[in-house]
Design an enzyme around this catalytic site. Structure first.
Site, PDB file in Angstrom:
ATOM      1  N   LYS A   1       0.867  -1.183   0.000  1.00  0.00           N
ATOM      2  CA  LYS A   1       0.000   0.000   0.000  1.00  0.00           C
ATOM      3  C   LYS A   1       0.896   1.222   0.000  1.00  0.00           C
ATOM      4  CE  LYS A   1      -4.473   1.023   0.412  1.00  0.00           C
ATOM      5  NZ  LYS A   1      -5.652   0.324  -0.044  1.00  0.00           N
TER       6      LYS A   1
ATOM      7  N   GLY B   1     -23.288   4.460   4.955  1.00  0.00           N
ATOM      8  CA  GLY B   1     -22.465   4.982   3.865  1.00  0.00           C
ATOM      9  C   GLY B   1     -23.031   4.570   2.527  1.00  0.00           C
TER      10      GLY B   1
HETATM   11  P1  NAD Z   1     -17.192   6.574  -1.088  1.00  0.00           P
HETATM   12  O1  NAD Z   1     -16.342   7.736  -0.734  1.00  0.00           O
HETATM   13  O2  NAD Z   1     -17.742   6.459  -2.466  1.00  0.00           O
HETATM   14  O3  NAD Z   1     -18.444   6.500  -0.088  1.00  0.00           O
HETATM   15  C1  NAD Z   1     -18.321   6.569   1.299  1.00  0.00           C
HETATM   16  C2  NAD Z   1     -19.619   7.195   1.838  1.00  0.00           C
HETATM   17  O4  NAD Z   1     -19.599   7.106   3.245  1.00  0.00           O
HETATM   18  C3  NAD Z   1     -19.771   8.654   1.468  1.00  0.00           C
HETATM   19  O5  NAD Z   1     -21.066   8.885   0.915  1.00  0.00           O
HETATM   20  C4  NAD Z   1     -19.600   9.376   2.801  1.00  0.00           C
HETATM   21  O6  NAD Z   1     -20.363  10.574   2.903  1.00  0.00           O
HETATM   22  C5  NAD Z   1     -20.110   8.316   3.778  1.00  0.00           C
HETATM   23  N1  NAD Z   1     -19.660   8.490   5.151  1.00  0.00           N
HETATM   24  C6  NAD Z   1     -18.464   8.919   5.611  1.00  0.00           C
HETATM   25  N2  NAD Z   1     -18.462   8.922   6.953  1.00  0.00           N
HETATM   26  C7  NAD Z   1     -19.662   8.451   7.355  1.00  0.00           C
HETATM   27  C8  NAD Z   1     -20.261   8.200   8.628  1.00  0.00           C
HETATM   28  N3  NAD Z   1     -19.602   8.460   9.746  1.00  0.00           N
HETATM   29  N4  NAD Z   1     -21.522   7.731   8.656  1.00  0.00           N
HETATM   30  C9  NAD Z   1     -22.205   7.496   7.519  1.00  0.00           C
HETATM   31  N5  NAD Z   1     -21.686   7.715   6.288  1.00  0.00           N
HETATM   32  C10 NAD Z   1     -20.446   8.181   6.213  1.00  0.00           C
HETATM   33  O7  NAD Z   1     -16.318   5.298  -0.692  1.00  0.00           O
HETATM   34  P2  NAD Z   1     -16.508   3.803  -1.220  1.00  0.00           P
HETATM   35  O8  NAD Z   1     -15.609   3.583  -2.389  1.00  0.00           O
HETATM   36  O9  NAD Z   1     -17.954   3.480  -1.308  1.00  0.00           O
HETATM   37  O10 NAD Z   1     -15.833   2.991  -0.007  1.00  0.00           O
HETATM   38  C11 NAD Z   1     -16.557   2.762   1.192  1.00  0.00           C
HETATM   39  C12 NAD Z   1     -15.738   1.870   2.103  1.00  0.00           C
HETATM   40  O11 NAD Z   1     -15.425   0.654   1.440  1.00  0.00           O
HETATM   41  C13 NAD Z   1     -14.377   2.457   2.544  1.00  0.00           C
HETATM   42  O12 NAD Z   1     -14.085   1.987   3.838  1.00  0.00           O
HETATM   43  C14 NAD Z   1     -13.407   1.841   1.569  1.00  0.00           C
HETATM   44  O13 NAD Z   1     -12.094   1.781   2.105  1.00  0.00           O
HETATM   45  C15 NAD Z   1     -14.007   0.468   1.417  1.00  0.00           C
HETATM   46  N6  NAD Z   1     -13.627  -0.216   0.189  1.00  0.00           N
HETATM   47  C16 NAD Z   1     -13.904   0.335  -1.000  1.00  0.00           C
HETATM   48  C17 NAD Z   1     -13.528  -0.330  -2.151  1.00  0.00           C
HETATM   49  C18 NAD Z   1     -13.851   0.218  -3.522  1.00  0.00           C
HETATM   50  O14 NAD Z   1     -13.642  -0.508  -4.494  1.00  0.00           O
HETATM   51  N7  NAD Z   1     -14.367   1.434  -3.650  1.00  0.00           N
HETATM   52  C19 NAD Z   1     -12.854  -1.566  -2.075  1.00  0.00           C
HETATM   53  C20 NAD Z   1     -12.606  -2.129  -0.817  1.00  0.00           C
HETATM   54  C21 NAD Z   1     -12.999  -1.428   0.313  1.00  0.00           C
END
Ligand code: NAD
Length: 349
Positions: A81, A182
């Site tokens: 990472k 989220g």
């Molecule tokens: P994103 O930024 O598209 O969405 C995250 C959402 O969570 C946003 O709408 C934000 O406003 C909301 N949020 C933030 N803090 C919050 C809280 N305290 N309560 C409620 N909502 C809250 O991100 P994503 O790509 O959907 O990723 C979400 C999670 O999944 C992260 O932890 C990320 O590390 C993990 N993840 C994502 C991927 C990917 O392919 N995008 C892969 C593996 C893991």
């Protein structure tokens, strides 16, 4: 004098590489946890850290997580990472990205990058100008690769259904109540997939406009962000932040299953035991959320197309089932069982 290997999150990482290019404004860390199974793959995060120890800790923790995730996903890739340390105003420039590309190139293929928080596929295109060791680039339709979010959502959806089957007895999601924290790329995609199956959806997001818009689209309810983890639901799906499962939030859970896409959901390792002690089924995060890395991993390796990506994501439910069965047989928490399997796979068991 203390060194990086004295930090609590140091786990015999193979390498921690620090880069600084003042002309390009780049300060970056690339942590290579393991190359036992192949090149260390994992995204790069662009983030403002209060100090460099916080940045190194993040890189150490996230790179180990990638070793486990890639191993459990059956990818011939190790775990790494990178973090780029953003300044106060979070200025990201093409010069900075190109300098980061040269840093990756200097590692000779030991580390392969992709987008993570704060990075886009356009950024990957700039980095690609300096190195081939990059994935998550825009791709033609039908090809593996591109935005990992929808693929992560697909894997989480399949994992949620597997958990429902395990606990509720069948995969039919009609009327099954899922609370999603989220509603971004992963949580939003999950809600849309579950809604097609007739699940009952409750949503929360700190961006209330986003939550309300999605609720109108899928026909769900919205609650305050502070209420979502403790509502009375069959399944709670954390799809926002890490470290949200701690002694307090676990005591307040009012569900049968926790299965969501967020990385590093457990605040501490012992929180896995706490969930287990409450009789709640937990889907280890790096097992259920591997869809995105499967997509960009196959893109980098040049192995297969979108269909192949979906076939491999389709194996996430059986990996979860293996973890749950071993957890039941051993009496150990699912989180510890998953760590144990992953450690064996990377030759550290
Ligand atoms: P994103 O930024 O598209 O969405 C995250 C959402 O969570 C946003 O709408 C934000 O406003 C909301 N949020 C933030 N803090 C919050 C809280 N305290 N309560 C409620 N909502 C809250 O991100 P994503 O790509 O959907 O990723 C979400 C999670 O999944 C992260 O932890 C990320 O590390 C993990 N993840 C994502 C991927 C990917 O392919 N995008 C892969 C593996 C893991």
């Amino acid at each position: 004098m203390s060194a990086t290997w004295d930090l609590p999150d140091f786990d015999d990482h193979e390498g921690i590489h620090l880069f600084r290019d003042p002309d390009a404004g780049l300060s970056a860390i690339i942590a290579v946890h393991s190359t036992h199974l192949g090149p260390a793959a994992g995204g790069v995060r662009f983030w403002h850290y209060p100090d460099s120890t916080g940045a190194i800790t993040d890189a150490l923790r996230l790179s180990r997580g990638m070793s486990y995730k890639n191993a459990m996903a059956g990818l011939p890739m190790g775990g790494g990472k990178a973090v780029i340390l953003a300044d106060d105003d979070r200025t990201k420039t093409p010069e900075m990205l190109r300098a980061f590309g040269r840093a990756i190139e200097g590692l000779g293929g030991k580390y392969v990058t992709a987008e993570d928080v704060g990075m886009t596929d356009d950024d990957m295109v700039v980095i690609r100008g300096e190195t081939d060791h990059v994935s998550g680039l825009p791709v033609e339709s039908g090809a593996a690769g591109g935005d990992p979010g929808p693929y992560t959502a697909l894997g989480v959806y399949l994992g949620v259904k597997a958990a429902a089957k395990h606990v509720l007895g069948n995969e039919d999601m009609t009327g099954v109540h899922v609370a999603i924290q989220g509603v971004g790329s992963v949580g939003g995609g999950l809600a849309r997939l579950l809604r097609k199956d007739g699940a009952q959806i409750t949503l929360a997001d700190v961006d209330s406009v986003r939550a309300t818009a999605l609720a109108e689209e899928v026909g769900g309810d919205v609650v305050e962000p502070g209420a979502i983890l403790s509502i009375d639901a069959d399944i709670v799906s954390p799809c926002a932040l890490g470290a949200i499962l701690d002694a307090t939030s676990i005591a307040a859970l009012n569900c049968k299953i926790v299965a969501g896409g967020a990385n590093n959901q457990l605040a501490k390792r012992e929180d896995g035991q706490r969930i287990h002690d409450r009789g709640i089924l937990y889907a280890p995060d790096y097992v259920i959320n591997a869809g995105g890395i499967i997509n960009v991993g196959l893109e980098y390796l040049g192995q297969g197309d979108r269909e192949e990506v979906e076939t491999r994501i389709g194996k996430i439910p059986e990996r979860l089932e293996q973890v749950w069965l071993e957890s039941e047989e051993s009496g150990d928490p699912a989180s510890d069982v998953a760590d144990r399997i992953a450690q064996r796979l990377i030759g550290r068991g």
